[in-house]
Motif scaffolding. Structure first.
Motif, short mmCIF file in Angstrom:
data_model
loop_
_atom_site.label_atom_id
_atom_site.label_comp_id
_atom_site.label_asym_id
_atom_site.label_seq_id
_atom_site.Cartn_x
_atom_site.Cartn_y
_atom_site.Cartn_z
N PHE A 1 6.78 -29.60 -13.54
CA PHE A 1 6.75 -29.07 -14.91
C PHE A 1 7.38 -27.68 -14.96
O PHE A 1 8.16 -27.36 -15.87
N GLY A 2 7.05 -26.84 -13.97
CA GLY A 2 7.65 -25.52 -13.91
C GLY A 2 9.16 -25.58 -13.72
O GLY A 2 9.91 -24.82 -14.34
N LEU A 3 9.61 -26.50 -12.84
CA LEU A 3 11.05 -26.66 -12.61
C LEU A 3 11.77 -27.07 -13.88
O LEU A 3 12.80 -26.49 -14.25
N VAL A 4 11.23 -28.07 -14.59
CA VAL A 4 11.91 -28.59 -15.78
C VAL A 4 11.96 -27.54 -16.88
O VAL A 4 13.02 -27.32 -17.50
N ALA B 1 8.50 -19.97 -22.89
CA ALA B 1 7.08 -19.75 -23.21
C ALA B 1 6.20 -20.73 -22.46
O ALA B 1 5.17 -20.34 -21.88
N TYR B 2 6.58 -22.00 -22.45
CA TYR B 2 5.81 -23.00 -21.71
C TYR B 2 5.79 -22.66 -20.22
O TYR B 2 4.75 -22.79 -19.55
N PHE B 3 6.95 -22.22 -19.69
CA PHE B 3 7.02 -21.89 -18.26
C PHE B 3 6.09 -20.71 -17.93
O PHE B 3 5.38 -20.74 -16.93
N THR C 1 2.92 -21.01 -15.51
CA THR C 1 2.92 -20.27 -14.24
C THR C 1 1.61 -19.50 -14.06
O THR C 1 1.05 -19.45 -12.96
N TRP C 2 1.10 -18.91 -15.13
CA TRP C 2 -0.11 -18.09 -15.02
C TRP C 2 -1.39 -18.92 -14.99
O TRP C 2 -2.42 -18.44 -14.51
N THR C 3 -1.34 -20.13 -15.50
CA THR C 3 -2.58 -20.89 -15.64
C THR C 3 -2.71 -22.07 -14.69
O THR C 3 -3.82 -22.57 -14.50
N VAL C 4 -1.61 -22.53 -14.09
CA VAL C 4 -1.67 -23.71 -13.23
C VAL C 4 -2.51 -23.41 -11.99
O VAL C 4 -2.45 -22.30 -11.43
N GLU C 5 -3.30 -24.37 -11.59
CA GLU C 5 -4.05 -24.24 -10.35
C GLU C 5 -3.20 -24.76 -9.19
O GLU C 5 -2.53 -25.78 -9.31
N GLY C 6 -3.24 -24.06 -8.06
CA GLY C 6 -2.44 -24.47 -6.90
C GLY C 6 -1.04 -23.88 -6.96
O GLY C 6 -0.84 -22.73 -7.38
N VAL C 7 -0.04 -24.67 -6.56
CA VAL C 7 1.33 -24.19 -6.40
C VAL C 7 2.03 -24.12 -7.75
O VAL C 7 1.99 -25.07 -8.54
N SER C 8 2.67 -22.98 -8.03
CA SER C 8 3.52 -22.85 -9.21
C SER C 8 4.97 -22.71 -8.75
O SER C 8 5.23 -22.27 -7.62
#
Length: 513
Positions: A204-207, A246-248, A252-259
């Motif tokens: 998701f971060g990549l896209v 904005a989504y990225f 990035t700040w809220t995902v648990e684990g690897v971003s």
């Protein structure tokens, strides 16, 4: 039996490793500008319109920008050496395809491949140089690296013009073949492998980041052609880019684990501030480089090759400054060196703001040389300070972000100066034209050929007013960039002073890969 050299062997052959990776870096850096002067020749050969032929530049920039953030994950997954080898092979093959192209679609596709495979070369070369050099040699290593990525784009137009005039536009791309082959041999022979590790990919971060970067580049590249927000395409690209970023950011700040963006990078103040300064350096350098060929060829009627010769002293100044500053980093506070660099850059831009239509080439030669000195005195200590406090394990992730922000800064700078140039020319034309209207008693005596009483006189007078208006707009652009440079200087206090080479080395565990 494996023929991959060990890290100890790489340090023993530091010179060959440096030459090999810098050849790859210069090859990639040259291709950001070397094709620019050959566009008119390509346009006729490939039967493309003025708007279509710019895809040759845009496709490369967009592909490179989207692929660049993937560098850290690719290295973690397959190892830096393998990524380097695949990048050089792919870039060299794509260069050959560009040279053999016989249609617009083929060369645009080949340039997309060039951007995809070439994106990793610059950040990987920086990471390798940081790894194979001891702390006391980092300044000199960054001087070598900075010379490659800064001098490449500066000398690109001159080399591209010479090859196009004396051979053919296809040699702008064929010249990469021997360079790529030698770089590949050196890397296969001397570059060690760092251990790959299992690394999850934050899809998701990549896209979202790729979409944001790609749409931002399209917005910047096509905005001037389509009159910016007057076009529905530009409004759509701007809105979608903002949403993707904005989504990225939230992810990035809220995902648990690897971003996808390693959050440890954001926690390092020097890295964040240094990357932002890299953005500013990209704005000023690439913005100036975009203006000068237009000014020299469009207003002063300089030939392509002579334009390259006039702008070449900028590269000479950069080389000299980087040789000197490579020996100063570690002995003098890098922030003081950067103040001198920004000061020299501002002085050069002030000199450029004194241009006239009757001047000779000396002003542009000397101002370019001084700006080259300023860029050299800025970029090397900036690179050293940016990575001075960053853990070695983060270099594969940090160097692509540093390069990405510099490139985006360049795109933003080019778009800003082009927009200001167009708008300023229109405004200055209206102001000057209002003073040459028939019946204006304050109007000085004009020769009969420029008389506003005749149709031919009006046409000639309008052409001269347009030239003078363009000159005013160029001067204002140079002043804006000078102001940006001067206003950036006080922010240097935000950078922490890097560790001196005589200070204790970082813990050994921190240097492990």
């Amino acid at each position: 039996m494996s023929t991959t050299p060990s890290p100890a062997e790489a340090r023993a052959h530091r010179g060959m490793v440096t030459i090999s990776i810098m050849l790859a870096t210069i090859m990639q850096a040259l291709d950001t500008t070397i094709a620019n002067v050959a566009l008119p020749h390509m346009q006729g050969s490939l039967q493309a319109s003025q708007d279509q032929i710019t895809w040759v530049l845009t496709s490369y920039i967009v592909a490179s920008a989207i692929t660049l953030p993937l560098t850290g994950w690719l290295c973690a997954r397959w190892g830096r050496r393998q990524v380097f080898i695949v990048s050089i092979v792919g870039f060299t093959v794509a260069s050959a395809l560009c040279g053999m192209a016989n249609s617009l679609g083929m060369i645009v596709g080949a340039r997309l491949l060039q951007g995809v495979f070439g994106a990793a070369l610059v950040p990987l070369s920086q990471a390798v140089l940081l790894d194979i050099n001891p702390p006391q040699k980092v300044g000199q290593a960054m001087a070598i690296w900075g010379a490659g990525i800064m001098v490449g784009p500066i000398l690109g137009p001159m080399l591209g013009g010479w090859l196009t005039e004396n051979f053919d536009w296809r040699w702008v791309f064929f010249i990469n073949l021997p360079v790529g082959a030698f770089a590949l041999w050196g890397i296969v022979r001397y570059l060690p492998e760092n251990r790959p590790k299992e690394s999850a990919l934050d899809m998701f971060g990549l896209v979202t980041l790729s979409l944001g970067i790609g749409l931002l580049q399209m917005f910047l590249d096509r905005g001037e052609q389509l009159d910016w927000f007057a076009s529905w395409e530009i409004r759509l690209e701007a809105a979608c880019a903002a949403i993707a970023f904005a989504y990225f950011a939230v992810h990035t700040w809220t995902v648990e684990g690897v971003s996808f963006l390693n959050r440890d990078l954001i926690r390092d103040r020097n890295f964040v501030i240094g990357s932002l300064f890299g953005f500013v350096v990209g704005m000023v350098l690439y913005g100036t480089m975009a203006l000068l060929p237009l000014f020299l060829q469009g207003l002063l009627d300089y030939p392509v090759v002579f334009t390259g010769e006039v702008t070449a002293p900028r590269g000479v100044g950069t080389m000299i400054a980087m040789i000197v500053v490579g020996r100063l980093v570690g002995r003098i506070d890098v922030r003081a060196i950067m103040v001198a660099g920004f000061g020299l850059t501002a002085l050069a831009l002030w000199q450029m703001s004194q241009v006239t239509l009757q001047m000779d080439a000396s002003l542009m030669v000397w101002s370019g040389f001084i700006q080259g000195l300023g860029i050299g005195f800025t970029f090397v200590p900036l690179s050293a300070a940016t990575f001075a406090t960053l853990a070695p394990r983060l270099r594969n992730d940090g160097t692509p972000i540093f390069s990405l922000l510099r490139n985006i800064g360049g795109s933003v700078g080019i778009s800003i100066v082009q927009a200001l140039l167009t708008r300023g020319t229109v405004q200055a034309h209206e102001l000057i034209a209002s003073t040459v209207a028939p019946g204006n008693a304050a109007l000085p005596g004009l020769p009969p050929m420029l008389s506003p009483e005749s149709t031919s006189g009006i046409a000639l007078l309008n052409a001269e007013v347009t030239r003078q208006a363009a000159l005013v707009s160029y001067v204002n652009d140079f002043r804006v960039m000078m102001a940006v440079t001067l206003l950036s200087i006080p922010l240097l206090v935000l950078i922490r002073r890097p560790r001196r080479s005589s200070d204790p080395a970082p813990p050994a565990a921190d240097a492990a890969h």
